[in-house]
Motif scaffolding. Structure first.
Motif, PDB file in Angstrom:
ATOM      1  N   THR A  68      34.025 -10.358  37.443  1.00 38.86           N
ATOM      2  CA  THR A  68      33.614  -9.329  38.389  1.00 38.86           C
ATOM      3  C   THR A  68      32.263  -9.617  39.038  1.00 38.86           C
ATOM      4  O   THR A  68      32.081  -9.402  40.234  1.00 38.86           O
ATOM      5  N   HIS A  69      31.309 -10.126  38.226  1.00 39.28           N
ATOM      6  CA  HIS A  69      29.922 -10.240  38.703  1.00 39.28           C
ATOM      7  C   HIS A  69      29.424 -11.675  38.863  1.00 39.28           C
ATOM      8  O   HIS A  69      28.329 -11.887  39.393  1.00 39.28           O
ATOM      9  N   GLY A  70      30.172 -12.649  38.384  1.00 37.57           N
ATOM     10  CA  GLY A  70      29.796 -14.031  38.610  1.00 37.57           C
ATOM     11  C   GLY A  70      28.910 -14.638  37.546  1.00 37.57           C
ATOM     12  O   GLY A  70      28.708 -14.075  36.466  1.00 37.57           O
ATOM     13  N   VAL A  71      28.359 -15.820  37.868  1.00 37.38           N
ATOM     14  CA  VAL A  71      27.656 -16.631  36.866  1.00 37.38           C
ATOM     15  C   VAL A  71      26.323 -16.040  36.437  1.00 37.38           C
ATOM     16  O   VAL A  71      25.716 -16.515  35.478  1.00 37.38           O
ATOM     17  N   GLY A  72      25.828 -15.020  37.129  1.00 38.48           N
ATOM     18  CA  GLY A  72      24.604 -14.363  36.688  1.00 38.48           C
ATOM     19  C   GLY A  72      24.730 -13.787  35.295  1.00 38.48           C
ATOM     20  O   GLY A  72      23.722 -13.551  34.617  1.00 38.48           O
ATOM     21  N   ALA A  73      25.969 -13.576  34.852  1.00 34.23           N
ATOM     22  CA  ALA A  73      26.183 -13.090  33.484  1.00 34.23           C
ATOM     23  C   ALA A  73      25.653 -14.080  32.450  1.00 34.23           C
ATOM     24  O   ALA A  73      25.317 -13.698  31.329  1.00 34.23           O
ATOM     25  N   ALA A 214      35.053 -24.709  42.104  1.00 39.81           N
ATOM     26  CA  ALA A 214      35.292 -24.824  43.547  1.00 39.81           C
ATOM     27  C   ALA A 214      36.291 -23.767  44.005  1.00 39.81           C
ATOM     28  O   ALA A 214      36.129 -23.166  45.089  1.00 39.81           O
ATOM     29  N   ALA A 215      37.303 -23.516  43.189  1.00 39.93           N
ATOM     30  CA  ALA A 215      38.280 -22.480  43.525  1.00 39.93           C
ATOM     31  C   ALA A 215      37.634 -21.100  43.505  1.00 39.93           C
ATOM     32  O   ALA A 215      37.931 -20.244  44.356  1.00 39.93           O
ATOM     33  N   ALA A 216      36.724 -20.865  42.526  1.00 42.47           N
ATOM     34  CA  ALA A 216      36.022 -19.578  42.470  1.00 42.47           C
ATOM     35  C   ALA A 216      35.139 -19.400  43.700  1.00 42.47           C
ATOM     36  O   ALA A 216      35.058 -18.305  44.269  1.00 42.47           O
ATOM     37  N   GLU A 217      34.491 -20.495  44.138  1.00 44.85           N
ATOM     38  CA  GLU A 217      33.646 -20.413  45.334  1.00 44.85           C
ATOM     39  C   GLU A 217      34.474 -20.081  46.564  1.00 44.85           C
ATOM     40  O   GLU A 217      34.030 -19.346  47.453  1.00 44.85           O
ATOM     41  N   ALA A 218      35.691 -20.603  46.622  1.00 51.01           N
ATOM     42  CA  ALA A 218      36.566 -20.320  47.753  1.00 51.01           C
ATOM     43  C   ALA A 218      36.975 -18.856  47.792  1.00 51.01           C
ATOM     44  O   ALA A 218      37.175 -18.286  48.874  1.00 51.01           O
ATOM     45  N   VAL A 219      37.108 -18.231  46.628  1.00 54.02           N
ATOM     46  CA  VAL A 219      37.451 -16.811  46.563  1.00 54.02           C
ATOM     47  C   VAL A 219      36.280 -15.959  47.027  1.00 54.02           C
ATOM     48  O   VAL A 219      36.422 -15.048  47.851  1.00 54.02           O
ATOM     49  N   ASP A 220      35.074 -16.259  46.502  1.00 52.24           N
ATOM     50  CA  ASP A 220      33.879 -15.489  46.867  1.00 52.24           C
ATOM     51  C   ASP A 220      32.661 -16.314  46.468  1.00 52.24           C
ATOM     52  O   ASP A 220      32.390 -16.504  45.270  1.00 52.24           O
ATOM     53  N   ARG A 221      31.905 -16.803  47.432  1.00 52.91           N
ATOM     54  CA  ARG A 221      30.745 -17.660  47.142  1.00 52.91           C
ATOM     55  C   ARG A 221      29.704 -16.941  46.301  1.00 52.91           C
ATOM     56  O   ARG A 221      28.940 -17.570  45.572  1.00 52.91           O
ATOM     57  N   LEU A 223      30.095 -15.301  43.730  1.00 48.36           N
ATOM     58  CA  LEU A 223      30.355 -15.430  42.299  1.00 48.36           C
ATOM     59  C   LEU A 223      29.471 -16.490  41.649  1.00 48.36           C
ATOM     60  O   LEU A 223      29.217 -16.445  40.443  1.00 48.36           O
ATOM     61  N   LEU A 224      28.993 -17.434  42.437  1.00 49.63           N
ATOM     62  CA  LEU A 224      28.229 -18.550  41.890  1.00 49.63           C
ATOM     63  C   LEU A 224      26.727 -18.402  42.095  1.00 49.63           C
ATOM     64  O   LEU A 224      25.977 -19.368  41.974  1.00 49.63           O
ATOM     65  N   SER A 225      26.272 -17.196  42.374  1.00 53.75           N
ATOM     66  CA  SER A 225      24.840 -16.976  42.556  1.00 53.75           C
ATOM     67  C   SER A 225      24.495 -15.542  42.179  1.00 53.75           C
ATOM     68  O   SER A 225      25.375 -14.695  42.019  1.00 53.75           O
ATOM     69  N   THR A 226      23.227 -15.284  42.016  1.00 49.28           N
ATOM     70  CA  THR A 226      22.766 -13.911  41.796  1.00 49.28           C
ATOM     71  C   THR A 226      22.335 -13.342  43.149  1.00 49.28           C
ATOM     72  O   THR A 226      21.925 -14.088  44.035  1.00 49.28           O
ATOM     73  N   PRO A 227      22.430 -12.037  43.356  1.00 48.67           N
ATOM     74  CA  PRO A 227      22.756 -10.979  42.382  1.00 48.67           C
ATOM     75  C   PRO A 227      24.248 -10.761  42.148  1.00 48.67           C
ATOM     76  O   PRO A 227      24.620  -9.794  41.493  1.00 48.67           O
ATOM     77  N   GLY A 228      25.119 -11.627  42.664  1.00 44.04           N
ATOM     78  CA  GLY A 228      26.546 -11.502  42.424  1.00 44.04           C
ATOM     79  C   GLY A 228      27.258 -10.671  43.473  1.00 44.04           C
ATOM     80  O   GLY A 228      26.627 -10.031  44.320  1.00 44.04           O
ATOM     81  N   PRO A 229      28.583 -10.653  43.418  1.00 42.84           N
ATOM     82  CA  PRO A 229      29.376  -9.947  44.440  1.00 42.84           C
ATOM     83  C   PRO A 229      29.050  -8.473  44.568  1.00 42.84           C
ATOM     84  O   PRO A 229      29.158  -7.907  45.659  1.00 42.84           O
ATOM     85  N   ALA A 288      34.144 -19.928  31.554  1.00 40.42           N
ATOM     86  CA  ALA A 288      35.314 -20.578  32.159  1.00 40.42           C
ATOM     87  C   ALA A 288      36.485 -19.603  32.297  1.00 40.42           C
ATOM     88  O   ALA A 288      37.162 -19.567  33.323  1.00 40.42           O
ATOM     89  N   ILE A 289      36.701 -18.804  31.267  1.00 39.61           N
ATOM     90  CA  ILE A 289      37.782 -17.815  31.322  1.00 39.61           C
ATOM     91  C   ILE A 289      37.519 -16.802  32.432  1.00 39.61           C
ATOM     92  O   ILE A 289      38.424 -16.399  33.176  1.00 39.61           O
ATOM     93  N   GLY A 290      36.259 -16.389  32.563  1.00 42.03           N
ATOM     94  CA  GLY A 290      35.912 -15.435  33.611  1.00 42.03           C
ATOM     95  C   GLY A 290      36.130 -15.988  35.004  1.00 42.03           C
ATOM     96  O   GLY A 290      36.664 -15.304  35.893  1.00 42.03           O
ATOM     97  N   MET A 291      35.722 -17.242  35.222  1.00 46.13           N
ATOM     98  CA  MET A 291      35.930 -17.861  36.532  1.00 46.13           C
ATOM     99  C   MET A 291      37.422 -18.040  36.832  1.00 46.13           C
ATOM    100  O   MET A 291      37.875 -17.893  37.971  1.00 46.13           O
TER     101      MET A 291
END
Length: 466
Positions: A68-73, A214-221, A223-229, A288-291
């Protein structure tokens, strides 16, 4: 999967019964019942501490949190857990020295002695009770959600919750802390195995880690940065969460007790370093499971995502192992916390040993019932509920740490300020007090203010006796 679930579940039930019986036979005194002989080595200490720290929300809440919130977790939990290593070594050394000098029945009782003020103990107990009960509830709630997804027409969630609680209280009441530690060992090993199996399976479906991200970035960039989606991981959120998690060894009694029952300082230091390694090893596959979920199940509910990724996409034996892993995680963490609340209450009681122990056991049952009620009415946002618990108990951190490390404990003003801080935070959770003061989060502001008040009071009181 059902066949494997019966097989693995029966093995786990048999091991629990054996643990309860062996613990009952080895328990000779009330202190032995509560402190398990205080002779744990580093490996057992690692597994029992890790099992208590990394619970149901690690396998259920954290993957959904990453989704839901991306790698900031990762910053929210992994960095904070890694920093705990330093606090465990430093605070554990001072705590054990104080415990040898004053005796240890529980942190609340120790604080009452150090501050020479019973209200210090009462304030600590009140704080941990208010914020541990929700944390216990999310363990029970998380597993009940999962079982309801597996058997949608069998039983409602509250009956699953009641059954889990009954089993958990039964073996902990019989075997005491030693039985809980044996359960923790099972949970730590099972959780580690299951989470890696699921993570590797998820990664292989994309061909590698790089392809997955890369697939996660394609869904929503985002997800790979803070503060997240959803903009959750602001600087203030991450700082407040950092201190909430960092202070857990000093503020949550189920963890503090494990610093006491380690055999010696050398074993404590080894355990601390191992916990830092365990945190990284357990949270890498969770990310990994989250992504994977962010790519395959971006719009699914929490229940749908977890049921699919942990059950329906796995082989029968792996799905069954996930269920058993969640069962062990929920039970070992929740019973540790409920048992710790009983221990803390015991440290505030006086009277004949046998009578106090009976009162403690009755209180443990009562705490379990309160947690059951809360689990029925709580939401599915397991990680956010856990964070409320972390940040709530963090408010007693300055009072606890100053009382333990200072030659002379601060004055009553620290106890009063801590009690007021706890009340304000609770009022903010129910909407009666704003959660923001200007641009500042109330929980972070309260922690900073309590730290300043405690530091000033400590300096003043220790200068007077210099």
């Amino acid at each position: 999967m059902i066949t494997w679930l019966w097989i693995l579940g029966s093995v786990y039930a048999a091991l629990l019964c054996l643990a309860a019986y062996v613990s009952w036979k080895r328990t000779k005194t009330a202190d032995d019942y509560v402190l398990a002989g205080s002779n744990l080595g580093a490996l057992v200490g690692l597994l029992t501490y890790a099992a208590t720290l990394f619970s149901t929300f690690t396998l259920m809440g954290m993957p959904d949190f990453f989704r839901t919130h991306g790698v900031g977790a990762w910053i929210f939990l992994a960095v904070s857990d890694g920093a705990q290593v330093v606090l465990i070594i430093w605070f554990g050394y001072h705590l054990r020295k104080r415990a040898r000098a004053r005796g240890f029945r529980g942190t609340a009782g120790l604080l009452g002695s150090l501050y020479d003020d019973k209200w210090a103990g009462y304030t600590y107990f009140g704080g941990v009770f208010l914020f541990l009960i929700p944390y216990v509830a999310i363990q029970i709630r998380g597993l009940a959600i999962f079982l309801e997804a597996i058997f949608p027409e069998a039983l409602p969630a509250w009956i699953w919750s009641a059954g889990i609680l009954a089993v958990m209280l039964l073996y902990s009441e019989i075997g005491g802390l030693r039985a809980i530690i044996y359960s923790d060992i099972l949970q730590g090993l099972t959780l580690l195995l299951v989470v890696w199996i699921v993570a590797v399976s998820s990664i292989m479906q994309f061909g590698g880690v790089g392809e997955l991200f890369a697939a996660a970035e394609a869904v929503d960039r985002q997800l790979l940065s803070t503060p997240g989606p959803q903009g959750l991981f602001t600087v203030q959120f991450l700082v407040a969460s950092f201190f909430g998690v960092l202070l857990l060894p000093a503020t949550q009694p189920q963890l503090t007790t494990r610093l006491i029952v380690i055999r010696n300082r050398k074993e404590l230091n080894r355990m601390a370093v191992s916990i830092g390694c365990f945190a990284i090893v357990i949270l890498i596959p969770v990310a990994a499971i989250g992504m994977y979920g962010a790519v395959r199940y971006p719009e699914a509910t929490t229940r749908e995502f977890l049921a699919n990724v942990l059950l329906f996409e796995q082989s029968g034996i792996v799905g069954a192992a996930c269920v058993v892993g969640l069962l062990t995680a929920a039970m070992s963490t929740a019973d540790s916390q409920i048992f710790a609340l009983g221990t803390e209450l015991r440290s505030l009681l006086s009277g004949e040993t046998t009578a106090v122990l009976k009162q403690t056991k009755r209180a443990i049952l009562g705490f379990g019932l309160v947690a059951l009620i809360f689990s029925v009415v709580s939401s599915d946002q397991l990680v956010l509920l856990a964070r409320v618990s972390f940040n709530g108990t963090a408010l007693v951190g300055p009072m606890v740490i100053a009382g333990v490390i200072c030659r002379r404990a601060p004055g009553r003003e620290v106890v009063v300020a801590t009690a007021v801080g706890l009340i304000l935070f609770i009022l903010s959770l129910v909407g009666l007090v704003p959660s923001l003061v200007g641009p500042a989060r109330l929980d972070l502001l309260l922690l900073v203010l309590l730290g300043i008040i405690t530091a000033v009071s400590s300096v003043i009181h220790n200068r007077r006796t210099a």
